[in-house]
Structures are given as C-alpha cells and as structure tokens.
Design an enzyme around this catalytic site. Structure first.
Site: not given
Ligand SMILES: *Cc1c(COP(=O)(O)O)cnc(C)c1O
Length: 422
Positions: A273, A312, A316, A350, A379
């Site tokens: 993913e 970001r 973070y 602000c 992001y």
């Molecule tokens: C955010 C997320 C991703 C993607 O993460 P990347 O660091 O952008 O590759 C994949 N799987 C799940 C469950 C996530 O929460």
C-alpha cells in the site's frame, strides 16, 4: 529519481519551466510530474516482480483523480481509508476487486458501501469492527474477506505521530491477543480471515522494521493456519521512505530483498500500500514571496503558501527542501552554503506554527520571487484546508513539454458553497 531539474538556473518540471506554470496558473501551485509518478510505481512493481504483488496505491497520500487514474492505468489497485476515498478510487476507474479498505473506525455505512461495490479485502483493526462486518455481511447475505491488521509491537522508527507499529497506538490488533481473537472467528460463516496486514509506520528509512515484521508475521501466519484459517494474502502496507533531505532513502529493491523471501516462504499473495514512495518526490509546491522582514533577530520570508497548503512541517516537524525557482540549488540544503542567509520561510496564516522551513539558509530573495518547496507530493494537498479563509491551491500535471490543470484553484465562492444561505 525525479523530473525536477535546474536548467540554466531555472527550475523545470520535465521540459516546462516552473516560472511559466506559476505565471499561467498562479501560486501557491502544486506541480506534479507524470513521468516521475509512473517511474516510482514501476520501480516498486519491478523490485517485487518475483512475487507479482498487488500494489494498492494509498489514496490518502494524494487522491487527485488524475493521479489515481494514472496509478490504475499503471496496473495498481487502491488502498482506501474511508467511503470518500472508496468513491474516489471507483471514480478513477479502479476495479473494486483491487481495492483494500483500511482504517480503524469504519462505520456501518462505509462497510455497506464496500460490500455494495465488492471490494477485495477489509483490513480489520478491532474485535468490534469484525463483529460489525460480520453482522452487516449476514444482513446482506455476503461473506467478507478480511485481513487481520496486527500491530507487531516493534521498536520506534519514525515520528511519534506516524509510527503505527509500537505498543500503545490505536492501530491494529494487539499481537499478544490476536490469536485468541482469531480463534473465535474460525467458524463464523460471514467472515473469512484470508490475510494478515501490517503497516509499520511512515516514512521508514531502514529495512530492519520490515525484517522484524516479516519474522513475526511468518510465525503468526503458521498459527492462524493451525487454527484453520486459510491465509493466502499478506499485506505489508506502505511506509517506504523518500529523500526529503539528501540521499537518506533506500531503493525499492532493498525493501524487496527483505520482504520477498518471507512472502515466498508464506506462500501468500503480497499486497503493498505505498503512497509516499510514489507521489512524495513527484510533486512540488510553488509559492511567491510577498514580503520579507527582520524581527526579533530573525529574517522572515513571507510567501503565499502556508500551513493550510502543506501542514507537514507544522504537524510532524518535517524537513522539506526549499529553494528559489531561479537559482542554483546546493548539494546539501541543511548547511550554510555560500551566499545564503538564515531565514524562516513562513506563510500568511495567523499561527506561529505556520512555516514551511525554519532556520534555513537561502539566497536573499525579495518580493515577487518564486520559491519551490520540494517533496511535497505526498500528504501535501491531501491535508490542505481552508483555514484562514484560504482557497486551496491549484494542481497541475506535467508530462514532457505539456501541462494540464488537474484541480482548479478554489475561489472565495467555493469557501462558502456548502453553507446554508442566510
Ligand atoms: C498511510 C498508510 C499507507 C501509506 O503509507 P506511505 O508511507 O505513504 O506509503 C499505507 N497503508 C496504511 C494502512 C496507511 O495508513
């Protein structure tokens, strides 16, 4: 590799000079490179080719329909975290049987929508969620395919807000109790546990967490199979890091070396993913300097992109390379290069937390000059808001010498559109 390069001191995306894009579409502006997006997807597909993975693009990273469609055309499925993202994935033409549904708080309506559309797999994160899925499946006379998302309890590896596999975060099923839980659902006729899911956190800059995750996963899969579950999918999530600063990231092949043998041993279908790895360095945020000022011993560059465009750094403490669009970028953005001065690059919002870069050495820039904030594809726009009454930025996709608007700049009318007229 990406397709953002300085040619004759002018930043280009492929063959298109960035100043021309800023002129045509205005600022702040997100600029994406189609070739880079495709290249990154390919890199993952080829690194993991030995196990023929299903790469599910993580829509939450950057869900623009054009970008998602590009991923789908490249053979990817989609990883969605909500009904809204499921809608988006389907709109982009993603086949439902290549969609995995993640998220710790799926509502009944979302689960129903997933069944209605026939998604491939639910990543289940709690006992309550599995009960809800089973109930709804029974009501609809369906059988749900689920992967148990396990929190493998690994050592900390990223920023506290993006680490998802340490003890005490909301994500996943506790690895110490997941087997007891799995035992209870062996005989449930409406849910089939067919997979294991792990998303370790993001961005990950070492293979070690994956090595540890694979080792724990192999043991778990054996035990789940002993219980009678037919486990044939292993979803390793995303999390592969990218170069935000210099060359800190690993190539896809490094992760594959650790993950592929484990997958082969398990006999499972690999699902990935990835989000950031694909789109992070395929996008930049272009902004224009409005004012500069010196105050409290600091030099501020106030430009027209803000925390509502790219949160970001605020959220973070992330580092994004920032440099004038016209100039010569240094080898290392983290040091005091010749001819630079120390600046805070801030926006008009602000909030003291509104900044893109702090204590950063930049060449002197003045009103009207363009800045590029790099590695902003992931992001960035996905987390953009209208805070401070700011219409969200436009997005443009560049391919060779061509460029296409893929999201128009919002207007003031857009800001009040959903509000009931008074
Ligand atoms: C955010 C997320 C991703 C993607 O993460 P990347 O660091 O952008 O590759 C994949 N799987 C799940 C469950 C996530 O929460």
């Amino acid at each position: 590799m990406d397709h953002f390069t300085y040619k004759n001191r002018i930043l280009h995306c492929d063959d298109v000079p960035v100043p021309a894009l800023a002129e045509k579409y205005g600022t702040p502006l997100y600029v994406y490179s189609k070739k880079t997006l495709q290249h990154h997807l390919k890199q993952l597909q080829s690194a993991f080719a030995a196990v023929n993975p299903l790469v599910c693009y993580s829509i939450k990273t950057n869900g623009n329909l054009h970008i998602t469609k590009l991923m789908v055309e490249g053979g990817a499925g989609c990883d969605v975290t909500s009904a809204g993202e499921l809608y988006r994935a389907l709109k982009a033409g993603c086949p439902a049987d290549k969609i995995v549904f993640a998220g710790a708080g799926k509502t009944d309506a979302e689960i129903r929508m997933a069944f209605d559309n026939g998604v491939f797999l639910f990543n289940v994160e709690s006992e309550g969620e599995l009960d809800a899925i089973a109930d709804i499946a029974r009501g609809m006379n369906r059988v749900a395919q689920v992967a148990l998302r396990v929190n493998p309890d690994l050592p900390p590896k990223t920023h506290a807000k993006t680490d998802t596999s340490v003890k005490g975060v909301k994500f996943g099923l506790d690895i110490d109790t997941v087997l007891e839980f799995a035992q209870k659902v062996v005989k449930n006729p409406h849910v089939k546990v067919v997979g294991l899911h792990m998303h370790l956190g993001s961005p990950i800059l070492s293979t070690e967490p994956y090595r540890l995750g694979i080792a724990k996963g192999l043991m778990l899969i054996d035990k789940l199979r002993d219980q009678g579950h037919k486990i044939n999918v292993w979803n390793m999530g995303g999390g592969f890091g990218i170069n935000y600063k210099k060359n800190e990231a690993l190539p896809a092949t490094a992760f594959a070396e650790v993950i592929v043998p484990g997958i082969q041993k398990s006999g499972c279908k690999l699902v990935l993913e990835p989000g950031r790895f694909i789109v992070g360095n395929a996008g930049l945020l272009v902004s224009r300097v409005i004012y500069t000022k010196d105050s409290g011993g600091k030099h501020f560059v106030i430009q027209d992109a803000a925390m509502n465009d790219l949160i970001r750094p605020t959220l973070y403490d992330s580092f994004h390379r920032v440099w004038p669009v016209v100039g010569s970028p240094p080898e290392d953005f983290q040091i005091e290069n010749p001819g630079t001065i120390k600046c805070d690059v801030v926006g008009p919002v602000c909030e003291s937390g509104d900044f893109l870069a702090k204590d950063r050495y930049l060449p002197p820039v003045g009103r009207g000059e363009l800045l590029a904030t790099f590695s902003a594809g992931a992001y960035g726009m996905a987390m953009a808001s209208n805070y401070n009454g700011r219409p969200r930025a436009a997005e443009v996709l560049v391919d060779g010498g061509e460029h296409h608007l893929i999201r128009r700049r919002e207007t003031n009318e857009d800001l009040i559109r959903p509000e009931i007229e008074c």
